[in-house]
Structures are given as C-alpha cells and as structure tokens.
Design an enzyme around this catalytic site. Structure first.
Site, mmCIF file in Angstrom:
data_model
loop_
_atom_site.group_PDB
_atom_site.id
_atom_site.type_symbol
_atom_site.label_atom_id
_atom_site.label_comp_id
_atom_site.label_asym_id
_atom_site.label_seq_id
_atom_site.Cartn_x
_atom_site.Cartn_y
_atom_site.Cartn_z
ATOM 1 N N HIS A 160 3.112 9.702 -35.235
ATOM 2 C CA HIS A 160 2.883 10.877 -34.367
ATOM 3 C C HIS A 160 1.948 10.549 -33.199
ATOM 4 C CE1 HIS A 160 4.446 13.288 -37.813
ATOM 5 N NE2 HIS A 160 3.728 12.423 -38.515
ATOM 6 N N SER A 281 -0.954 -0.104 -5.795
ATOM 7 C CA SER A 281 -0.684 1.190 -5.169
ATOM 8 C C SER A 281 -0.921 1.036 -3.671
ATOM 9 C CB SER A 281 -1.627 2.231 -5.762
ATOM 10 O OG SER A 281 -1.849 3.269 -4.844
ATOM 11 N N LYS A 287 -5.696 0.307 -8.434
ATOM 12 C CA LYS A 287 -4.601 0.425 -9.397
ATOM 13 C C LYS A 287 -3.749 -0.821 -9.591
ATOM 14 C CE LYS A 287 -2.410 3.990 -10.370
ATOM 15 N NZ LYS A 287 -1.363 4.989 -10.203
ATOM 16 N N GLU A 294 8.271 0.464 -16.549
ATOM 17 C CA GLU A 294 8.690 1.789 -16.067
ATOM 18 C C GLU A 294 10.131 1.747 -15.559
ATOM 19 O OE1 GLU A 294 5.078 4.215 -14.234
ATOM 20 O OE2 GLU A 294 5.178 2.191 -13.441
#
Ligand code: ARG
Length: 463
Positions: A160, A281, A287, A294
């Site tokens: 979970h 970024s 970043k 992704e």
C-alpha cells in the site's frame, strides 16, 4: 498490346482513383518496412514455382535474380516506391517487371496479396520477437549486475506504499528479472503461432495451380502451414497475442519506472540520477528530472492502445480477408519500436543512469517500525499464539509512536512490562539486517535465499 503494371488492378477498371482515395487506400508509406520479408517470401515462392514446374527453372531464376536486384537497389537508396504503387507487394511486382520484363508477370502465380501480406508480417514479427528477447535479456543482465552488488543492501519494502518490512535490494531487483523472464517465455510461446505459413492460401480458397505450400514454408523456416486457407488469410490472433505480450512488457517497465521516479524524489531519495540519463529544467536550476522512466511510463499507453485497437478491429470481421487488416501494420510497427526503445532505455538507466544512496537506504530501514512483525515472531517463537502477539505488538507500536521512540530504543525494563518473555536478545532481532536475514522461507528475502537466486540467475544469464 502488353500493358505495363502501372495500373495495378485488372482491366475491369478504366478510371483512375480519386487522388485523395488513392492516398487513403495506400499502405506503402508504412508497409515498405516489410520490403526484406516481401522479397524473401517472393523468392521462396518463385523457387517453388520452378520446382513444381509451374514455370521453367530458367524463369524462376530470372525472377529470383530480379528480386535480389531490387534488394540491392533498395539498399543503395534506388528503390523508392510512390503512393500510386499502393503497397509494398505491388511496388515490388511493378519494379520486377520493369527490371526483367514480361517474365516478371509470372511471379504472382498461385498466390494473392492476402496470403502474401500475412506471410510478410509473420516473417517480420518473428525477427522482431527474437530481437525483443535479446533486449529483455539485456534488461535482466543490467538488473542482475546491480542485484549481485546489493545482496546486503537493505531497502524498505512496501505494501500500500506504506513501509512494511525491509528487504534485500537484490531481492527487489530480482523480482523484475522474474517478470522479464515471464515476458520472454510468453513471447516464445507467441512465436510458435507467428511461425506458421499462410503462403499459398491464395485469396481465400486455395488455388487450382499445383503449388507446394510445404516447399515455401520450409524455405522460409516456418514451423508449419495453416491447414485452412480461410483461417490462413484472416487470422490476426498472433497480432493480438503479440500486443498482449508487449503490453505486459510495458506494464512491467512502467511499474519499474514508477519506482525509479519515486526513489529519485527528495521524499524517498533512495537513488541519485547520474548525468547520463537525467535532464535539467529550463527554469529551475536545482532540478534533475527522471525523464527516461517518465517517458517509458508514458509510452506504455501507446501499446495498450494498439492492443485495444486490434481487438476492436478484428471483432466484427467476416471471413476472410478484409482491408481492415491493413491497420494491423502501424499498430505492430509502433509497438515494436516502443517496446524495443523502452527496454533499451531502461537497461541503460540501470547500467549507468542511477546510483543507490546506501546511507539513505540504511537510514530509512533503521528509522521506522518495519521490524514490528519480528517482535511478534519473537514471541511466537516462545509459544505465544500469533494473534495474541500481534495485538500486544500493536499496543507497543502505538505507545512508542505516542512517545516518539523507535522499538530499538525501548529499554529492556520497559519491554519486560509489555511481556515477561522479552530478553536482551530482542535488540538483535530488531536490527534490519536480522529482520531480512531471518526470512528464509522459500522465495523469501533472507540473504541465503536471495543468494541462491543470484546463483541461479548468474548461471542462467551468463553461461
Ligand atoms: N496492403 C494490404 C494490407 O496491408 C495488402 C493486402 C491487400 N489485399 C487486398 N485484397 N486488397 O493488408
């Protein structure tokens, strides 16, 4: 007067196609990918026509040489079909007649584009399945090498997405190697049904010409031939099966990607992305983005979509060939490209794109309650019924949470107030490494069990 094959259909037609419809109808823009297989299939067919004395040996040889010349011209960039050629099959036939003259018109004896396209697609897919198998093996190897280095590295295990019990990192990685193995086995099984020849089923009913389907099948290394000509030209089950197998590959890659994305976040911080696979970024200089996983997660939907499209495409089709089938090609081509690229990208990611942050992992597994089950097991070993032990440990965890201390920091006197069976050795049991080490049931994360799995996979993947 000899008409060239500029108009591909019979003399039944006198008017040309509406130019928009011509484009709409044409598959040459994408089925040119089948050129190699179309030539292989045609060469096999030409040889068979010669062997069966349907054409002379000399004619068969001229057909074969012409087809080989097309192959050569294509590799030199000199074979460039146009929209009016409609599809790769017509384009090759037309080119052949241009090259060798009227004898080229004998090639299509005893076959149809319906069995031809099925043959081409199966030959193409058979090769791609073998390539994907190698790509899957590469992924397994990349994961394996990391696993082998990290038998004793611990990582929180979740259910979970809540901290559950610590694991050997190797155990976690090996789970994906297992998935990839099932993917390979599934493809191997699909391959058996890809590897059946429809060639010679002709348009739908077979042919009155004395062809030999066995000869072409063996020439093209098919395992068998379809027994029913209608089934031969209208079966696209193998397309659905392949896309089903591909969908599961993508689902596995997507799950793995999701884990990497989580691990790379500041919240988990279990890995650092190296500069090899991460991007920056345009605005936020701090970043480092996990674009590779992704993208793989994002591309997964394409393959699922193609699977759905193919199921829908075939569901209402009467026997036998229907032009709807032309839609199968882009679905397969795009899926193969997506699966292959995703497998390679994720392999590279695990080969050089990430580093496990062991100090963070270590901190993570020693600062939670994921050893609570082991306290219950400790009491079970002293003959306390599990449910009773479980209730008691629940209470211990609750008070510890309220007091803001971890189980390992509870003093022994306090343990004793919970149950008289607690002794000094409880601290040893609470160590994350002991927690992992003790899970020795078959398939468990205990180091000994995982070591066995590592031996098994080293042997299987590298010998
Ligand atoms: N381009 C067609 C396809 O991809 C080839 C078969 C055409 N057959 C026909 N009867 N029109 O399916």
């Amino acid at each position: 007067m000899e008409k060239a094959l500029s108009k591909t259909w019979s003399e039944r037609f006198d008017k040309g196609l509406n130019p928009f419809i011509e484009k709409f109808n044409a598959s040459i823009g994408f089925d040119i990918c089948l050129l190699e297989e179309d030539l292989d299939g045609s060469i096999a067919h030409a040889r068979m026509l010669g062997i069966q004395e349907i054409i002379t040996k000399e004619e068969a040889l001229r057909l074969e040489n012409g087809l080989q010349q097309i192959r050569k011209e294509a590799s030199d960039g000199l074979f460039q079909p146009v929209t009016s050629d409609e599809d790769v099959h017509f384009a090759v036939e037309k080119k052949l007649i241009d090259l060798i003259g009227p004898v080229g018109k004998k090639l299509h004896t005893g076959r149809s584009r319906n069995d031809q396209v099925g043959t081409d697609l199966r030959l193409w897919l058979r090769k791609r399945i073998d390539e994907i198998d190698m790509d899957l093996e590469r992924l397994q190897k990349s994961l394996f090498l990391l696993a082998e280095e990290n038998l004793y590295t611990l990582i929180p295990g979740y259910t979970h997405l809540q901290r559950a019990q610590p694991l050997s990192l190797a155990h976690h990685l090996l789970a994906y190697i297992e998935m990839a193995q099932r993917d390979r086995n599934r493809l191997k099984d699909v391959r058996k049904r890809v590897n059946i020849s429809p060639l010679g089923a002709a348009a739908l009913a077979g042919t009155s010409i004395s062809i030999s389907r066995k000869i072409t099948a063996s020439e093209l290394h098919f395992q068998d031939i379809y027994s029913n000509s209608l089934d031969a030209v209208s079966d696209r089950d193998f397309v659905v099966e392949f896309l089903g197998a591909s969908s599961l590959i993508m689902a596995h890659l997507s799950r793995l990607s999701e884990e990497v994305i989580l691990w790379a976040s500041e919240e988990f911080a279990f890995i650092e992305l190296t500069d090899r696979c991460a991007t920056g970024s345009s605005l936020m200089p701090q970043k480092k983005n996990p674009d590779v996983p992704e993208l793989v997660r994002g591309k997964t939907g394409r393959v699922f979509g193609h699977l759905q499209a193919m199921l829908t495409m075939i569901k209402g089709l009467p026997l036998a060939y229907n032009k709807d089938f032309q839609e199968d090609k882009e679905a397969i081509f795009d899926s193969v490209k997506t699966v292959k690229n995703s497998l390679i990208a994720i392999s590279i990611l695990f080969e050089e794109g990430l580093i496990f942050r062991k100090e963070r992992l270590n901190h993570a597994v020693s600062s939670d309650f994921s050893n609570a089950t082991d306290v219950a097991d400790y009491l079970v070993a002293k003959d306390i019924p599990f449910r009773e032990a479980y209730q008691l440990v629940g209470r211990i965890v609750k008070t510890s949470l309220e007091e803001g201390i971890l189980l390992k920091n509870i003093p022994l006197e306090r343990w004793k107030t919970f149950h008289k069976f607690f002794e000094k050795d409880i601290y040893e049991k609470l160590l994350p490494s002991s927690v992992v080490e003790s899970r020795l049931s078959a398939g468990g994360t205990g180091f000994e069990r995982v070591q066995e799995q590592l031996f098994y996979w080293r042997e299987k993947l590298f010998n």
